[in-house]
Design an enzyme around this catalytic site. Structure first.
Site, short mmCIF file in Angstrom:
data_model
loop_
_atom_site.label_atom_id
_atom_site.label_comp_id
_atom_site.label_asym_id
_atom_site.label_seq_id
_atom_site.Cartn_x
_atom_site.Cartn_y
_atom_site.Cartn_z
N GLU A 37 58.74 46.16 40.72
CA GLU A 37 59.92 45.60 40.04
C GLU A 37 60.37 46.38 38.80
OE1 GLU A 37 59.81 41.90 38.02
OE2 GLU A 37 58.27 42.59 36.64
N ASN A 38 59.47 47.20 38.23
CA ASN A 38 59.83 47.97 37.02
C ASN A 38 59.85 49.47 37.26
OD1 ASN A 38 57.61 45.63 35.91
ND2 ASN A 38 59.67 45.60 35.04
N ASN A 65 61.10 39.07 38.90
CA ASN A 65 62.39 38.79 38.24
C ASN A 65 63.25 40.03 38.05
OD1 ASN A 65 60.07 39.22 36.45
ND2 ASN A 65 61.54 39.12 34.78
N HIS A 66 62.62 41.22 37.87
CA HIS A 66 63.41 42.44 37.61
C HIS A 66 64.00 43.08 38.87
CE1 HIS A 66 63.15 42.80 33.32
NE2 HIS A 66 61.83 42.59 33.36
N HIS A 176 51.82 42.22 32.91
CA HIS A 176 51.46 43.62 32.66
C HIS A 176 50.12 43.75 31.93
CE1 HIS A 176 55.79 45.43 33.18
NE2 HIS A 176 55.54 44.46 34.03
FE LIG Z 1 56.85 43.62 35.53
FE LIG Z 2 58.36 40.49 35.97
#
Ligand SMILES: [Fe+2]
Ligand SMILES: [Fe+2]
Length: 263
Positions: A37-38, A65-66, A176
């Site tokens: 996601e990141n 979410n990202h 994270h």
């Molecule tokens: Fe993340």
């Molecule tokens: Fe996240």
């Protein structure tokens, strides 16, 4: 079967760390799951970056979410069986929250991307949505793995107990920060509250101190920049019984790389 799960890969440095680790180690795993996601500069995923990460040897990219940060991934999500959105987003959002793929030994492995609601967007109930999906999947395979992307450890632990005995592995992502609570629950489900992140450990959960700290000091909006240096992979290595589908071992992997190793 031996599974590798890699926590949220952040930006180019995270991708390079993943690439190097998999280049040297991927042969020892039957199946590899990575949270992406990141991966695109810290925010979201693009089709090109998803393909790049899959080419390193990842079987599935989960998210959180990202995943919605880069609009160019939306059509790709609709057409991919290897890149997932969280299952419990509203049904009209792009993409799939679950996939079933074969590992190296041709076992069918189901992977679900799921997202929590505590201190996060008020999406559909993860408990209800995942239970319905698991009842469906268990007719096809007993090897079920879930990435539960959430902020609150309490919600993740609750999900672990809720699904104990129904799935092989539930692991958390999103914070994270790798937690030290890896365990096998009484009915055989492997569990850890958070796998952690992969990328620079020189900042604040992947972003530079200079760009994030002022937000805490002033509460004004800031443009976050990726942290650099001190590269680290956070992952878990999991053994699942081919006979029963139960987890037999869950170990944390937390390894740093020097710039020299990466060049
Ligand atoms: Fe993340
Ligand atoms: Fe996240």
């Amino acid at each position: 079967m031996k599974i590798l799960v890699v926590g949220d890969v952040v930006g180019r440095s995270g991708r390079e760390t993943l690439k190097l680790f998999l280049f040297k180690n991927k042969m020892q795993y039957d199946f590899i799951i990575v949270n992406g996601e990141n991966a695109a500069n810290g925010f979201g995923l693009t089709p090109e970056i998803a393909d790049e990460m899959l080419s390193y040897g990842c079987d599935v990219l989960t998210s959180g979410n990202h995943i919605w940060d880069k609009r160019e991934i939306y059509d790709y999500l609709d057409n991919s069986s290897r890149v997932l959105k969280p299952l419990n987003y509203p049904v009209n959002t792009p993409g799939k929250g679950c996939t079933i793929l074969e590992d190296k030994k041709k076992h069918k492995i189901a992977v679900i991307s799921l997202q929590g609601r505590v201190f996060m967007s008020p999406i559909d109930c993860p408990f209800t949505r995942v239970k319905e999906k698991i009842d469906e999947i268990r007719k096809i395979t007993k090897y079920i793995i879930i990435d539960f992307h959430g902020e609150a450890t309490s919600e993740k632990i609750a999900m672990g107990w809720y699904l104990d005995g129904y799935i092989s592995l539930l692991y958390g992502t999103h914070t994270h920060v790798q937690t030290a609570d890896n365990k096998i629950l009484p009915e055989g489900t492997g569990y850890i509250s958070d796998v952690g992140m992969t990328g620079s450990d020189n900042g604040i959960i992947g972003m530079s101190v200079e760009s994030v700290l002022p937000k805490f000091l002033s509460v004004l909006p800031q443009k976050f920049q990726l942290a650099e240096g001190n590269l680290r992979i956070n992952a878990i290595e999991v053994e699942i019984s081919e006979e029963t589908g139960e987890c037999t071992s869950i170990k944390r992997l937390n390894k740093s790389f020097t710039e020299v190793e990466l060049s």
